[in-house]
Design an enzyme around this catalytic site. Sequence first.
Site, PDB file in Angstrom:
ATOM      1  CB  VAL A  20       7.079  63.400 -19.973  1.00  0.00           C
ATOM      2  CG1 VAL A  20       8.280  63.635 -20.882  1.00  0.00           C
ATOM      3  CG2 VAL A  20       7.012  64.480 -18.905  1.00  0.00           C
ATOM      4  CE  LYS A 212      13.571  68.788 -11.346  1.00  0.00           C
ATOM      5  NZ  LYS A 212      12.393  69.691 -11.284  1.00  0.00           N
TER       6      LYS A 212
END
Length: 435
Positions: A20, A212
């Site tokens: 990322v 999450k």
Amino acid sequence: MSKDQKAAPLNIAVAGLGTVGAGVLKLLQAQADLIEQRCGRRINVVAVSARSKGKDRGIDLSAVRWYEDPVAMAADPAVDLVVELIGGSEGPARDTVATAIETGKHVVTANKALLAVHGTDIARKAEAKGLTVAFEAAVAGGIPIIKGLREGLAGNRVSEIHGILNGTCNYILTEMRTTGRDFADVLADAQALGYAEADPTFDVDGIDAAHKLAVLASVAFGTPVDFASVHIEGIRQVGAIDFDYADQLGFCVKLLGIARRTDTGVEQRVHPCMVPKSAPIAAVDGVFNAVVAQADFADRVLFVGRGAGAGPTASAVVADLIDIARGRSTPTFGVPADQLGAATPSPMESRRGSYYVRLMVLDRPGVIADIAAAMRDQNVSMEQFLQRGHSPGEAVPVVLTTHDTEEAAMQRALATIGALDCVVEAPRMIRIEQF
């Protein structure tokens, strides 16, 4: 400032140059002119930190300062904003974010574990200093779900969110359904393809999805992040045979994160579910993620996209950078951290719904009567019953589904059934969700 004058650049530092991090630097370089046009100023990477300086990441780092220590980098007075892409709820990631806030810097992070465990405290400290903590990339990769909930649905009360929050699990379950192979075989393939880590625990045991979900629930309901109250189950116990039965019954098997307001509080749970094939989320396969939000005025809203990968996640990071560069500021979890309303966790035992149960039983007279009696004693009503063939004296699979009942009653019934001498394996149960 006149039209001919430009705003000062936003100087950023990036901690972590994995998939990322490298993707963020590539995107910022490739889209530099577009980004400047959209936020009215340049975004300059002035410092980076990673474990290996010599690794070839396909990007030119000659013009930026290199730090061995990300915490020291976060204290650099020439840095306006720190992008934290290290990962993990403790250690360098937590210390880097804490130092950035202490020294007056905005933070952009993709770290769902950090937010799930320490998010409320981080938000309070940042907001007290007038700083922004942005985390679009922390949940569902390239899907703009945080902005969707926090800003797009800002005029709504959200009563429920549910979704496919882990692409690794969704890939494994999709392959099991389409190929008929067992979990272990598909997991090995997922690891070879790079979809699963060498140690897949966080993914396949539901922990990643639970991180999450805890963050999403806070944004959706305006409550403190409460990871400790998430009920978590993974997909290791889902067998290839379950997909055959699910198909017969009109269902698809998905690992879902579900958070909803109930009469007993806020429930948060991650576990395998059987969902009707007609549900929109049932059609989301492979490594894709999906989130459904139920709102009072907007009704039901579905977000679908890639939940991981360099490009989608970097896209979410840069979207946050542009917001901050333009001066757009929103409370971290949608409302000021000191106004997040505490919510009573709704215990898993109070969940009410229907269930799929698979048993391996000895094929002999009286077995079904014993199973039915165990369920009757707990006021659990059977809806459907499936048995494939007969093999007197041998073990055969039996599947049943129930009418709506309480989780606590279902668990008591399963404990009794599992203790019967005719049941040769622990009962397998999957909750049915009628979306």
